[in-house]
Design a protein around this motif. Structure first.
Motif, PDB file in Angstrom:
ATOM      1  N   THR A 336     117.632  53.944  90.527  1.00 42.34           N
ATOM      2  CA  THR A 336     117.494  53.504  91.911  1.00 42.34           C
ATOM      3  C   THR A 336     116.719  54.557  92.688  1.00 42.34           C
ATOM      4  N   GLU A 337     116.793  54.489  94.011  1.00 40.86           N
ATOM      5  CA  GLU A 337     116.114  55.475  94.842  1.00 40.86           C
ATOM      6  C   GLU A 337     116.728  56.863  94.688  1.00 40.86           C
ATOM      7  N   LYS A 409     113.021  55.131  92.132  1.00 39.21           N
ATOM      8  CA  LYS A 409     112.317  54.077  92.845  1.00 39.21           C
ATOM      9  C   LYS A 409     111.957  54.519  94.259  1.00 39.21           C
ATOM     10  N   SER A 426     110.779  42.542  90.452  1.00 38.72           N
ATOM     11  CA  SER A 426     111.806  43.330  89.758  1.00 38.72           C
ATOM     12  C   SER A 426     113.198  43.119  90.337  1.00 38.72           C
TER      13      SER A 426
END
Length: 510
Positions: A336-337, A409, A426
């Protein structure tokens, strides 16, 4: 079925078909406003869960390379009134929508064991529409399992017909049917659920290994997948009085109940785990172990390869100077981020690996006894390099694994209030989620990921949006509008690949 029952069924079928035509005409008159007024409701869906159908075995992972249907075995829907109408020959198993299900050979699909005679077929419904009825067909004697499934491959009449009464059924429906007793070997049973208030039906193919022994007992509906032999078995630790074994988990269609551990040919214990410690042993003694997997139905795998291991000597304990092997298979998931999850293959050691050290950009960030680690608090859109080192109880250290580079991300930008975010290939969307694509707003009909809005029929264009251009690869339902050659057309019923202005399915609007 008696002659009287057959006549009643044919009468019901006639009136139900007439009702379908009236219903379809009503849909076209009411237009898109009516259609989208029901956007919050699910379409009728269902699948055969017993005996296990081809689509359900895809979801369970027994059938491989199934495509999108593995996520929604209940969605094999196409035009009904089979066999006079319905999916084209060669596309029956996938209802003209899921081409992966139409692949056909004698070895392509896992099979369930079935005995001829009385059997119970159970449908699991996720939305219970008004039902016209159910029909069950079987392939003919001498059919070719290496050719596509066609109407000529099936018996012309169903071997079992159940009247739906044109009412909503329960969410789980079971039918007792007499499967033909004049054939053995591989056959396909095709279950068709005819919906009463639309022109569609749901199709379920069951791949069966048919036997005939005079029994009328309902057969085991599970696929033929006995427990696999425990693999990669090794001694993962030993002391002066114990030996610890570990291995890779077995699989079976009925699920694994436990593992039997044998020492020198005699069962000494069972475990539900993939490790076992044999205690109370004399020092400096060598033993040979084998493992057998047992499933929840009592089926047993073959014995594993023998594992030879020894307890330590009391008088001359040897210091452990052997380092664990280098960890391999380092991979990332759930990126993830700000979070990265790592996993890797187990390292081996002469006594046993006790923990792993996790390094990010050359710095130790944590330790774990498992083979996974989650690194959090990271910066978005940033590349990081990870390595893993294995340690044993004597603090012997392996060489570092090959480095793995992972980029988090980019930060998600929240769209302004009142706007709909653009479609992201996505991202996972659920029923009711909205996106924009090429200036058109779409709403997801069910779970989806990576399916382009102007191509996949999981997406429905909003009535207030610009009418999208016709796409030959997209399936359209009754009431859907498209633009083609400068004109607007509306679908009268379900269609795919039929050109507006040339096919009767399309009505010219302007």
């Amino acid at each position: 079925m008696t002659i009287t029952q057959q006549a009643a069924w044919e009468k019901l079928t006639f009136h139900t078909r007439a009702s379908k035509l009236v219903f379809g005409f009503g849909l076209m008159v009411l237009g898109l406003a009516f259609l989208f007024g029901f956007s919050g409701k699910a379409f009728a869906h269902g699948y055969i869960e017993s005996p296990t159908s081809r689509t359900l075995l895809c979801q369970q992972g027994t059938n491989k390379d199934c495509g999108a249907i593995q996520y929604e075995p209940q969605s094999v829907e196409g035009i009904g009134d089979f066999p006079s109408s319905g999916p084209a020959d060669g596309k029956i198993a996938g209802a003209g929508k899921y081409s992966e299900l139409d692949a056909q050979s004698s070895t392509r699909w896992s099979k369930v064991n079935m005995k001829g005679g009385k059997n119970t077929f159970t449908w699991k419904l996720t939305a219970n529409h008004v039902t016209e009825g159910w029909r069950y067909y079987i392939t003919k004697i001498g059919w070719d399992p290496n050719k596509p499934l066609t109407r000529d491959q099936l018996e012309s009449k169903p071997f079992c017909t159940v009247d739906g009464g044109n009412v909503k059924p329960e969410m789980s429906v079971s039918h007792t049917c007499n499967v033909p007793t004049d054939r053995t070997g591989y056959y396909i049973i095709l279950g068709v659920w005819e919906i009463g208030d639309t022109v569609n039906a749901f199709y379920q193919a069951i791949d069966v290994n048919l036997t005939q022994d005079g029994s009328t007992t309902t057969p085991d509906p599970e696929p033929v997948l006995l427990p696999t032999i425990p693999a990669d078995a090794l001694c993962s630790g030993h002391t002066t009085s114990s030996i610890t074994l570990s291995w890779t988990a077995s699989i079976a269609s009925a699920g694994i109940k436990n593992y039997e551990v044998s020492r020198n040919g005699t069962v000494v214990g069972t475990t539900t785990q993939t490790a076992y410690t044999d205690n109370g042993l004399p020092a400096n003694t060598t033993y040979t172990y084998t493992l057998v997997a047992v499933d929840n139905k009592g089926n047993r795998s073959g014995a594993s390869a023998p594992i030879t291991a020894s307890t330590l000597s009391v008088s001359t304990p040897a210091p452990d100077t052997t380092a664990p092997s280098r960890p391999t298979g380092l991979a990332s998931s759930n990126v993830t981020e700000s979070v990265v999850t790592l996993s890797w293959a187990a390292a081996t050691d002469n006594i046993g690996v006790t923990q792993y050290e996790v390094y990010r950009d050359g710095k130790l960030i944590g330790t774990t006894a498992s083979r996974t680690y989650t690194d959090s608090g990271l910066q978005a859109a940033t590349a990081y390099s990870y390595t893993i080192v294995a340690l044993d109880a004597a603090n012997n250290r392996s060489t570092a694994s090959a480095a793995l580079s992972v980029t988090t991300k980019a930060a998600t930008v929240t769209p302004p209030t009142g706007t709909t975010a653009a479609w992201d290939s996505s991202k996972i969307y659920l029923a009711g989620d909205k996106v924009t694509y090429n200036g058109v707003e779409y709403t997801a009909g069910w779970w989806t990921q990576g399916e382009q809005p102007d191509v996949s029929d999981v997406w429905k264009a909003a009535a207030s949006s610009a009418v999208p251009a016709w796409n030959t690869s997209k399936a359209y339902n009754a009431g859907d509008k498209v633009v083609y050659a400068g004109h607007t057309y509306q679908a009268k019923w379900w269609t795919k690949g039929e050109t507006p202005g040339k096919a009767d399915v399309w009505k010219l609007i302007n």
